[in-house]
Motif scaffolding. Structure first.
Motif, PDB file in Angstrom:
ATOM      1  N   GLN A  69      16.340  10.175  58.512  1.00  0.00           N
ATOM      2  CA  GLN A  69      15.904   9.159  59.464  1.00  0.00           C
ATOM      3  C   GLN A  69      14.436   9.399  59.782  1.00  0.00           C
ATOM      4  N   ASN A 279      12.722  -0.306  58.076  1.00  0.00           N
ATOM      5  CA  ASN A 279      13.159   0.611  57.028  1.00  0.00           C
ATOM      6  C   ASN A 279      12.075   0.810  55.978  1.00  0.00           C
ATOM      7  N   ALA A 451      16.906   7.084  51.859  1.00  0.00           N
ATOM      8  CA  ALA A 451      16.633   6.069  52.867  1.00  0.00           C
ATOM      9  C   ALA A 451      17.643   4.926  52.780  1.00  0.00           C
ATOM     10  N   SER A 455      20.583   3.280  55.612  1.00  0.00           N
ATOM     11  CA  SER A 455      20.420   1.929  56.150  1.00  0.00           C
ATOM     12  C   SER A 455      21.224   0.864  55.426  1.00  0.00           C
TER      13      SER A 455
END
Length: 493
Positions: A69, A279, A451, A455
């Motif tokens: 994160q 993001n 990542a 997400s």
């Protein structure tokens, strides 16, 4: 003239190729012999101190237990390990490894302990040192909302399920009769289920509920639970000796309530759901950093070393000495006949069983260099042999010996012919470096994977990684054009 090679480099490289070829051919047998072994007892045979720097392997793509994160590794398992390390007065170094490679990394001595919600079962108890459980959960069965025929494990027989090959949940689905499609993590399983490529998945209840909230997967539903409760533990090599100290800290954290507070932080508070742009924005710099510190150095070093190997192999391949030529042929055949990913795994996970261990980056350099050497050798050989014999004869008439002719006449002319295919090899190498993520090297694609797993924004983040690769390859293509033009000025028209 071509068949009269006397370069010391070719001889030395020929001997090196013999050793490499022998090691890679012999490795599968050696690996098989050491991986079976004798059954190990469940108990812990010795007591030892926790390493001053505890290397902990974790997936980094399994929220809320471990995930990235804002470019930093976090999660329930991560925080628990940090608290244990702090209480023991040791430092912790997290190593992000794809789940199916975690136990291989542990056996190879790449890490000291695994923290990735490892379910306790008899098989793992016999093979590894497991801590006392630090969290209890259960498995759930997930399908699409449009699916009305699956309600329990009994209903998944013959259905397609996406599971990690070494996970406990994969074993449960397999025993229930499901047809298993292997994936690296839960995020991929959920994506495949949404895309109707599979019918069902079985995974941890806490992880699934968290993932469904974060990704907003409203088209999926939990239809049932597995019959048995699941307990998670940390895993170390058999006989590690330090699990008693880990156990004492887990007990202390349960007693003082710190474990419960950490649990509540990740499982009772609604997770923050970042937007698509957030993001991408938060991962632009980490991905660029991975490009500069991982992808580009790995490409440059591997290509230069690979070209040196390729030149020596090409010389050996053209030799009239049958042994030297035969070894060069065998090396080229071995490299071109085996997948690059397999070569990476042999060097990184296999060689430690023979007592030869390389860190992730050097291991990747070795694998990529050997691969470039095998492919580029034939390009260089063809370029040299394309030079008319008259060039050799002309050089000889002005007093040049073989080596001088090769260095001052033949190779400069052959370079122009070799530039286009070697440039293609370099551009392919840039993209192939993405495979290094499987042996713990953090480069652009690995950063995008971690990542996206958190997400669920696969298209956006993978496309961002693709843009980085595209820019690098376009720059290399521009350099290739300029180099070809420069070399072409010295060619008679």
């Amino acid at each position: 003239m071509l068949h009269n090679l006397r370069l010391p480099t070719a001889r030395w490289l020929g001997a090196l190729i013999v050793l490499l070829f022998g090691a890679m051919v012999a490795l599968p047998a050696a690996g098989a012999a050491t991986s079976v072994g004798h059954p190990q007892s469940v108990g812990r045979a010795s007591t030892a101190s926790v390493p001053k720097v505890l290397r902990v392997g974790t997936e980094g793509t399994y929220p809320p237990f471990d995930f990235n994160q804002d470019g930093k590794l976090t999660g329930f398992d991560v925080e628990v390990v940090k608290q244990i390390a702090q209480r023991l007065g040791v430092k912790v170094q997290f190593v992000q490894v794809p789940f199916d490679s975690l136990f291989a990394a542990l056996r190879a001595g790449r890490i000291d302990m695994i923290a990735d919600q490892i379910t306790i079962n008899p098989e793992r108890q016999s093979l590894y040192d497991l801590s006392s459980p630090y969290v209890d959960t259960t498995g759930v069965i997930v399908t699409r909302k449009s699916e009305n025929d699956i309600h329990s494990l009994a209903d998944i027989k013959g259905r397609k399920a996406a599971e990690s090959s070494t996970s406990n949940w994969g074993d449960i689905a397999r025993k229930a009769g499901a047809s298993i499609q292997t994936v690296e993590g839960l995020d991929q399983s959920l994506k495949l289920l949404q895309e109707k490529r599979i019918d069902v998945l079985v995974n941890d209840q806490l992880a699934v509920k968290y993932a469904l909230r974060v990704t907003g997967a409203n088209d999926l539903k939990i239809v049932g639970t597995t019959s048995d409760a699941s307990q998670s533990a940390f895993a170390a090599r058999k006989g590690s000796g330090f699990m008693t100290q880990i156990d004492s800290q887990i007990a202390a954290m349960k007693a003082d309530g710190s474990l419960k507070r950490t649990y509540d932080k990740y499982f009772t508070v609604a997770p923050k759901v970042p937007s698509t742009w957030d993001n991408i924005r938060t991962n632009l710099v980490p991905m660029l950093k991975s490009l500069v510190t991982g992808t580009l150095p790995l490409t440059a070093i591997s290509f230069v070393v690979g070209l040196v190997i390729a030149l020596g192999v090409a010389m050996a391949r053209m030799s009239n000495r049958l042994v030297l030529s035969g070894v060069a042929r065998a090396y080229i055949g071995l490299i071109r006949g085996t997948p690059l990913l397999v070569q990476l795994f042999i060097i990184f996970f296999g060689l430690p069983e023979l007592g030869v261990k390389f860190n992730p980056f050097p291991a990747a350099v070795i694998a990529f260099s050997l691969n470039v050497g095998g492919y580029a050798a034939e390009t260089i050989r063809a370029a040299i042999q394309s030079i008319p014999r008259g060039q050799w004869e002309a050089a000889s008439t002005v007093g040049m010996d073989y080596r001088t002719s090769l260095r001052r006449v033949i190779i400069p002319q052959a370079a122009r012919t070799a530039v286009p295919p070697l440039s293609n090899e370099l551009i392919s190498l840039v993209k192939d470096t993405s495979l290094a993520s499987t042996i713990l090297v953090t480069e652009v694609f690995r950063r995008a994977q971690t990542a996206a797993a958190t997400s669920g924004k696969y298209l956006e983040l993978y496309s961002t990684a693709a843009v980085y690769y595209l820019v690098v390859c376009l720059i290399l293509a521009f350099i290739q054009d300029r180099l070809e033009g420069r070399l072409g000025r010295f060619v008679a028209r």
